[in-house]
Design an enzyme around this catalytic site. Sequence first.
Site, short mmCIF file in Angstrom:
data_model
loop_
_atom_site.label_atom_id
_atom_site.label_comp_id
_atom_site.label_asym_id
_atom_site.label_seq_id
_atom_site.Cartn_x
_atom_site.Cartn_y
_atom_site.Cartn_z
N ASP A 114 0.84 -1.20 0.00
CA ASP A 114 0.00 0.00 0.00
C ASP A 114 0.88 1.25 0.00
O ASP A 114 2.03 1.20 0.42
CB ASP A 114 -0.88 0.04 1.26
N MET A 115 0.30 2.38 -0.45
CA MET A 115 1.06 3.64 -0.44
C MET A 115 0.54 4.52 0.70
O MET A 115 -0.66 4.75 0.81
CB MET A 115 0.89 4.36 -1.78
N ARG A 148 -1.85 -0.60 -8.23
CA ARG A 148 -3.22 -0.17 -7.92
C ARG A 148 -3.27 1.34 -8.09
O ARG A 148 -2.39 2.04 -7.60
CB ARG A 148 -3.56 -0.53 -6.47
N LYS A 199 -7.19 7.38 -5.68
CA LYS A 199 -7.09 8.85 -5.64
C LYS A 199 -6.03 9.30 -4.65
O LYS A 199 -5.32 10.26 -4.87
CB LYS A 199 -8.44 9.45 -5.25
N ARG A 253 -12.10 7.02 9.95
CA ARG A 253 -11.62 7.54 8.66
C ARG A 253 -12.71 7.38 7.60
O ARG A 253 -12.98 8.28 6.82
CB ARG A 253 -10.36 6.77 8.27
P1 FDA Z 1 -14.46 9.63 -3.68
O1 FDA Z 1 -13.84 9.83 -2.35
O2 FDA Z 1 -14.66 10.83 -4.54
O3 FDA Z 1 -15.78 8.87 -3.48
C1 FDA Z 1 -16.64 8.57 -4.58
C2 FDA Z 1 -17.99 8.19 -4.07
O4 FDA Z 1 -17.89 7.03 -3.25
C3 FDA Z 1 -18.61 9.30 -3.20
O5 FDA Z 1 -19.95 9.41 -3.52
C4 FDA Z 1 -18.41 8.81 -1.80
O6 FDA Z 1 -19.46 9.23 -0.98
C5 FDA Z 1 -18.42 7.29 -1.97
N1 FDA Z 1 -17.52 6.74 -0.98
C6 FDA Z 1 -16.19 6.85 -0.95
N2 FDA Z 1 -15.70 6.24 0.15
C7 FDA Z 1 -16.78 5.76 0.82
C8 FDA Z 1 -16.97 5.07 2.03
N3 FDA Z 1 -15.94 4.73 2.77
N4 FDA Z 1 -18.24 4.75 2.40
C9 FDA Z 1 -19.28 5.05 1.64
N5 FDA Z 1 -19.18 5.72 0.50
C10 FDA Z 1 -17.95 6.07 0.10
N6 FDA Z 1 -5.37 5.36 -0.58
C11 FDA Z 1 -4.04 5.56 -0.38
O7 FDA Z 1 -3.61 6.70 -0.20
N7 FDA Z 1 -3.19 4.48 -0.39
C12 FDA Z 1 -3.62 3.22 -0.62
O8 FDA Z 1 -2.80 2.29 -0.63
C13 FDA Z 1 -5.01 3.00 -0.85
N8 FDA Z 1 -5.51 1.77 -1.08
C14 FDA Z 1 -6.83 1.62 -1.46
C15 FDA Z 1 -7.31 0.38 -1.85
C16 FDA Z 1 -8.60 0.25 -2.34
C17 FDA Z 1 -9.10 -1.09 -2.79
C18 FDA Z 1 -9.46 1.39 -2.41
C19 FDA Z 1 -10.84 1.30 -2.99
C20 FDA Z 1 -8.99 2.62 -1.98
C21 FDA Z 1 -7.69 2.76 -1.49
N9 FDA Z 1 -7.21 3.97 -1.05
C22 FDA Z 1 -5.87 4.12 -0.81
C23 FDA Z 1 -8.16 5.07 -0.75
C24 FDA Z 1 -8.35 5.99 -1.94
O9 FDA Z 1 -7.17 6.72 -2.17
C25 FDA Z 1 -9.52 6.99 -1.69
O10 FDA Z 1 -9.22 7.80 -0.61
C26 FDA Z 1 -10.85 6.32 -1.42
O11 FDA Z 1 -11.04 5.21 -2.24
C27 FDA Z 1 -11.98 7.29 -1.73
O12 FDA Z 1 -11.87 7.74 -3.06
P2 FDA Z 1 -12.84 7.29 -4.26
O13 FDA Z 1 -12.01 7.02 -5.44
O14 FDA Z 1 -13.72 6.20 -3.82
O15 FDA Z 1 -13.62 8.63 -4.60
#
Ligand code: FDA
Length: 284
Positions: A109-110, A160, A163, A265
Site C-alpha cells: 500500500d502507499m 493499484r 485517488k 476515517r
Molecule cells: P471519492 O472519495 O470521490 O468517493 C466517490 C464516491 O464514493 C462518493 O460518492 C463517496 O461518498 C463514496 N464513498 C467513498 N468512500 C466511501 C466510504 N468509505 N463509504 C461510503 N461511500 C464512500 N489510498 C491511499 O492513499 N493508499 C492506498 O494504498 C489506498 N488503497 C486503497 C485500496 C482500495 C481497494 C481502495 C478502494 C482505496 C484505497 N485507497 C488508498 C483510498 C483511496 O485513495 C480513496 O481515498 C478512497 O477510495 C476514496 O476515493 P474514491 O475514489 O472512492 O472517490
Amino acid sequence: MSFVRAIAGRYVAGETPEEALVVVKELNKKGFSATLDILGEHTKTAEAAVAITDQYAGLYEEIKKQGLDCNLSIKPTHIGLDIGENCVSENLMKLLKKAAKTDNFLRIDMEDSTLTDQTIELWNHCQMDYLKVGIVFQAYLYRTENDLKNLIKNSGANFRLCKGIYQESPDIAIQGRRKINSNFLKLLRFAFEYKIYVGIATHDLEILGNSYAMIAELNIPSNMFEFQVLYGVPMSGWLEKHLENGYKVRIYVPYGKDWYEYSMRRLKENPNIAGYILKDLFRR
Ligand code: FDA
C-alpha cells in the site's frame, strides 16, 4: 464508541484472522477476489513489527490451506519502516518468501507523500527477488505521472491506482474532485496504452463509467485490469455489473483490533454513512 462499532461492523471483517477468513470465503463464493489488510500503521518497536509480519505470513498459509482467492496488502510502516530500513526489508523478505512458497501475491500500500520514494525503492528491491509483488500510485500526486513512466520498462509491473487518502499540500497534490478524477483517468489511459496491469481502485461512479468507455475504446482485454473496492462501501450494483462483464473484482478486506481509527476515517470520508447506520439501528 458503540456507534463507531456499528460502523466498524460494516467496514471491518472482525478482529481476528479467523473472522476475516470467513468473510473472504463468503466473498469468494459470490465471485469476488479479496485482499486482506491487518489494520494498523506506524508500528513503534521491532518486536511488534515482527509480530505483525508473522501474522501476515500465517495468513498466506491459511489462504493456501483453504484454497481462497485472496492476496495480502501491507503498509510499510506497519511492518517496520519507521524503525529502520533493515527492519522493514527483513520483514518484507520474510513475507516474499512465504508468498513464493504459497504462490501468492503481495501488494504494498502507499502511505503519505513523505514515504513515496522509500516505498517505491522497497518495491523495486522486492521485484529483484519475487515478481508477484505490486505497488499503489495515487492520482492526486503530481509526481505520479513520472512514476508511471518509469514502469514502461518494468515488464510485469502491477499497480493499484487510487485517488489518495492523505491530506497533502497543494504544492505536490492536485486539489478538488474534478481535477483529481481527470488525472485518474489520464493515468489509467497511460496504463492501458502501455499494457501495465492496473487495479482500478475507486468507488467513484463517474470514474467507473469513464473506465468502461476507455476499456471499450482501447479494446483492453480483461486480464490487464481488475476493479478494487473497500469492503462495505455501497456500490449501486456496479460490482455485480463488473462480474457480469467478466471483469475481476477484488475487495479490500481490513480486520484487526485497530477498527476504531479505520472506521472513523471511513466516517469522515462519507458522513452519510452515519445516517444509514442510525436508520438501521431504528429499524432493528
Ligand atoms: P471519492 O472519495 O470521490 O468517493 C466517490 C464516491 O464514493 C462518493 O460518492 C463517496 O461518498 C463514496 N464513498 C467513498 N468512500 C466511501 C466510504 N468509505 N463509504 C461510503 N461511500 C464512500 N489510498 C491511499 O492513499 N493508499 C492506498 O494504498 C489506498 N488503497 C486503497 C485500496 C482500495 C481497494 C481502495 C478502494 C482505496 C484505497 N485507497 C488508498 C483510498 C483511496 O485513495 C480513496 O481515498 C478512497 O477510495 C476514496 O476515493 P474514491 O475514489 O472512492 O472517490
